[in-house]
Motif scaffolding. Structure first.
Motif: not given
Length: 278
Positions: A43-46, A64-72, A161-171
């Motif tokens: 899960n590495t963001t471009w 295509y992911d997004t950033q969020g919060f987990l709470v109790r 959802r506080i941010a875009k997180e486009p996850l991509s393979p990298a070389v």
């Protein structure tokens, strides 16, 4: 891991020829740049900073992911605005930390990040009560939720959802042929789904002109990439199309039960589509 198998099938002719190296977020780019690994697939963001400063290259958005919060639950916190002044667990040296600080500053929340070395340790810190929330990619939070000591019902992912997180393979930078191969393995899996090609019907459909153009033709590109002919067919045969890969690992019938959302094909309201192969 399925994507790694598809790349191995394309490049080496065998999807099992993969050695998986678990890495903390802080170690992933040094491992790639130093040649410890050939492909970074987690899960590495471009981001521009990573491409420009670290000289790594991203092959394309795998998820295509997004950033969020987990709470109790119950805990009184129902929205991100209620995290004002709170301590939030976050993994060190990630884009998640950058986005968390930006979101806190933009919304005057005065959030105090508790930087943790690894995702496993961050999860433990959250469940131990060291922070009011855990910030991470939404899919990662879904995985953390099902491992909650008191059951998934004891925690919740906040709606924001506080941010875009486009996850991509990298070389590593500087190897254009390797980048091209990894990138077009991804596009081959997406194109297969666009064309209705599955792991089960692939061989029977190779006689169709559109399928051959996308997955089978290409002597010239094969030679330039240094791989044996049929590498796109091998990739799809190893793991199926993109939708099959998603459903098998993340979809409604898995423990994560993730909706495809933005990862649907473009014809179904998502962002996934493959560029032309010719």
């Amino acid at each position: 891991m399925d994507f790694c198998r598809a790349v191995a099938a394309a490049a080496l002719g065998d999807p099992s020829k993969v050695a998986y190296v678990p890495l903390r977020a802080s170690a992933r780019f040094p491992a790639l740049m130093e040649g410890m690994i050939d492909l970074l697939a987690r899960n590495t963001t471009w981001t521009l900073r990573r491409e420009a400063a670290l000289k790594v290259q991203f092959a394309g958005v795998l998820f295509y992911d997004t950033q969020g919060f987990l709470v109790r639950r119950p805990g009184g916190i129902q929205t991100a605005a209620e995290l004002k002044g709170a301590t939030v667990c976050v993994e060190k040296e990630t884009s998640t930390l950058v986005h968390l600080r930006d979101y806190s500053a933009d919304n005057r929340l005065e959030i105090m990040p508790l930087e943790i070395d690894s995702a496993i340790e961050a999860r433990r810190a959250f469940f131990a009560g060291r922070c009011s929330a855990y910030a991470a990619d939404s899919a990662q939070l879904a995985a953390v939720r099902i491992e909650a000591p008191d059951g998934p019902q004891s925690v919740q992912i906040l709606p924001e959802r506080i941010a875009k997180e486009p996850l991509s393979p990298a070389v590593r930078g500087g190897d254009q042929s390797w980048l091209t191969l990894v990138r077009w393995v991804l596009f081959a899996l997406v194109a297969a789904e666009e064309l209705g090609v599955t792991r089960d019907n692939l061989q029977s459909r190779l006689s169709e002109a559109a399928i051959r153009r996308a997955l089978a033709d290409g002597d010239e590109s094969d030679r330039s990439l240094g791989v044996e002919r049929g590498w796109r067919v091998r990739a799809v045969q190893s793991v199926g199309n993109y939708g099959e890969m998603f459903d098998r690992n993340l979809g409604p019938r898995t423990s994560l039960k993730l909706d495809r959302g933005l990862n649907r094909l473009w014809t179904q309201g998502g962002l996934m589509y493959a560029p032309p192969f010719r």
